[in-house]
Scaffold this active site. Structure first.
Site, short mmCIF file in Angstrom:
data_model
loop_
_atom_site.label_atom_id
_atom_site.label_comp_id
_atom_site.label_asym_id
_atom_site.label_seq_id
_atom_site.Cartn_x
_atom_site.Cartn_y
_atom_site.Cartn_z
N GLY A 198 0.83 -1.20 0.00
CA GLY A 198 0.00 0.00 0.00
C GLY A 198 0.86 1.24 0.00
O GLY A 198 2.07 1.19 0.23
N GLY B 183 0.56 5.74 0.85
CA GLY B 183 -0.23 6.84 1.36
C GLY B 183 0.48 8.16 1.14
O GLY B 183 1.44 8.25 0.36
N SER C 248 4.00 7.70 3.24
CA SER C 248 4.83 6.50 3.17
C SER C 248 4.28 5.46 2.20
O SER C 248 3.13 5.57 1.75
CB SER C 248 4.95 5.87 4.57
N ASP D 67 -5.95 7.77 13.40
CA ASP D 67 -6.30 7.37 12.03
C ASP D 67 -6.83 5.94 11.98
O ASP D 67 -6.41 5.13 11.16
CB ASP D 67 -5.07 7.51 11.12
#
Length: 498
Positions: free
Chosen positions: A93, A95, A98, A232
């Site tokens: 993944g 973001g 990072s 988060d």
């Protein structure tokens, strides 16, 4: 020596057409099996190796694989020594701050990994060809987080420090190591098998739903016990494996210690007068509602970190004294999404729209009271919000009419109905507008929906110095000496040591 090594790579690439990275992927297997395969025909061997390489990145197109291989190759070249210890095989993944990569820990057997290694960290190599399957020791995957150079040093230091404070806590991703090379910061953590939330949230059984939130609230309890806000909490940051009901809370990039205590703000006469005047203005025509364009009042500064749709009302209202209750609200939004079978349930473009979405459910009267708790005033003349609030169950049934009848094959209709009723009651407590009335993670675990018969809800909870710190592998020695990992911290005083 370095120049000779490069020349050799170039010569080999000309001979077999493979890049150094591809050869590393192809040769990462049991040497014994590799020698047995040497006698086979060259075409068959190349075909097997190519299939095994593709299996590391399932579901990706050839173009995506090529781009990802180039990206991972650049990282291996940029960070000196990375390729010697880890083999990057996929990207998990990415973001704003990072990217996270899946990698094989090439030197796993050289270290003691008992404190963080779990069955989900090891690959059973199902479907892998002979050239990559190991007989003696299976491949062990890790997750490598690459923090972008645009992140501030204080943010990076804060994240690693918080992860260290949470070392040994159950249901929280552990740090194996972290290192810096020039401007590149990498954090290595165990890899946890998980399913994409979008693939299972519509058909979770009551048993799996209970497991999901037990694991999530255990992680939040350990985090909050140390006075840490995650900030988060969302499905992408909670890795849940539906097959065994295990979950891990990850990504503490926005986490922080709270600025204030968990207590209600006193409503003064000044605030009451402001609320009264604001309500008077809200009844005026639309062109007369609002504030001057050149507003002389000082702006309010408050932490608004988080993902849209999951921010608590006190975050949207820019309350400076935010508590761990903001994480509980985010967990409630996840439960609301699962029950309504709508994800994301809120999809606003800014904080104003987000407040309107919440007001559409709870009504303007309750939102006015919520705002006054934080010394804020909510002004709106939208007629649709002028109501006393809707019942959460009625809203969920409107979005999901088959809430009670459409049950999983793993549950009987009676078990499903009882589970849904208990889940709705829990939802009412964790989506309370007043953060002081919102359940804590510990209270949520004691709720009838999550409580386990015969099991102490605090069996893995945080304990003070001299007893233990969360996990079995992280405790004081029998003679009372500190844990060998690091000095045991007093969870009641964040940042202090015994």
């Amino acid at each position: 020596m370095e120049a000779e090594y490069v020349v050799e790579d170039e010569e080999e690439e000309e001979e077999d057409g493979a890049t150094p990275r591809q050869r590393r992927v192809e040769q990462n297997g049991d040497e014994e099996m590799y020698e047995e395969q040497q006698e086979e025909e060259e075409e068959e061997e190349e075909e097997i190796e190519e299939v095994n390489f593709v299996d590391e990145m399932p579901g990706r197109t050839d173009e995506e694989r090529a781009q990802l291989n180039e990206e991972m190759g650049d990282l291996e070249e940029t960070v000196k020594g990375l390729a010697e210890d880890y083999l990057l095989v996929d990207r998990l993944g990415e973001g704003t701050f990072s990217s996270v990569y899946k990698a094989i820990d090439l030197k796993n057997s050289d270290y003691n990994n008992s404190l963080w290694l779990n069955p989900s960290s090891e690959s059973d190599d199902e479907g892998a060809g002979p050239s990559t399957r190991r007989k003696v020791q299976p491949k062990v995957y890790v997750a490598i987080k690459r923090i972008y150079v645009t992140s501030s040093p204080s943010r990076i230091e804060n994240e690693i420090s918080i992860l260290e404070d949470l070392r040994g806590c159950t249901n929280i991703s552990q740090v194996i190591t972290a290192f810096r090379y020039e401007d590149q910061i990498l954090v290595v953590m165990p890899f946890h098998c998980n399913d994409d939330f979008r693939n299972y949230y519509r058909h979770l059984s009551i048993t799996s739903l209970r497991s999901y939130f037990r694991e999530l609230f255990r992680a939040l309890r350990a985090t909050h016990a140390r006075g840490i806000l995650h900030r988060d909490v969302k499905p992408a940051n909670f890795l849940f494996d539906e097959s065994d009901g295990s979950g891990i809370l990850v990504d503490f990039g926005l986490a922080q210690y709270p600025h204030g205590k968990r207590e209600q703000t006193r409503v003064t006469r000044t605030v009451e007068q402001a609320v009264y005047e604001a309500r008077k203005r809200s009844k005026l025509p639309a062109d007369r509602v609002g504030f001057p364009h050149d507003d002389k009042r000082p702006s309010v500064k408050a932490n608004r970190a988080g993902t849209r749709g999951f921010r608590a009302p006190e975050v949207l209202l820019k309350c400076p004294d935010q508590s761990v209750a903001i994480d509980i609200w985010s967990a409630g939004i996840i439960l609301l999404s699962i029950l309504t079978r709508k994800f994301p349930i809120f999809n606003s473009n800014d904080d104003t729209e987000a407040l309107m979405e919440i007001s559409a459910i709870f009504g303007k009267t309750k939102m006015d009271k919520c705002a006054s708790i934080h010394n804020r005033t909510l002004i709106s003349n939208v007629p649709a919000l002028d109501h006393a609030g809707h019942n959460l169950e009625s809203i969920i049934l409107t979005a999901n009419p088959y809430l009670y009848s459409n049950h999983s094959p793993d549950d009987t209709l009676q078990e499903h109905e009882q589970g849904i009723a208990e889940a709705l009651d829990l939802l009412k407590h964790i989506l309370a507008l007043d953060p002081c009335k919102r359940y804590t993670a510990g209270q949520a675990l004691e709720h009838e929906f999550l409580a386990e018969e015969g099991v102490d809800p605090d069996f893995d909870g945080p304990r003070g110095p001299g007893m233990a710190v969360c996990a079995e592998g992280h405790k004081l020695n029998d003679d009372g000496s500190p844990c060998p990992i690091h000095s045991v911290r007093d969870w009641r005083k964040p940042g202090t040591y015994e």
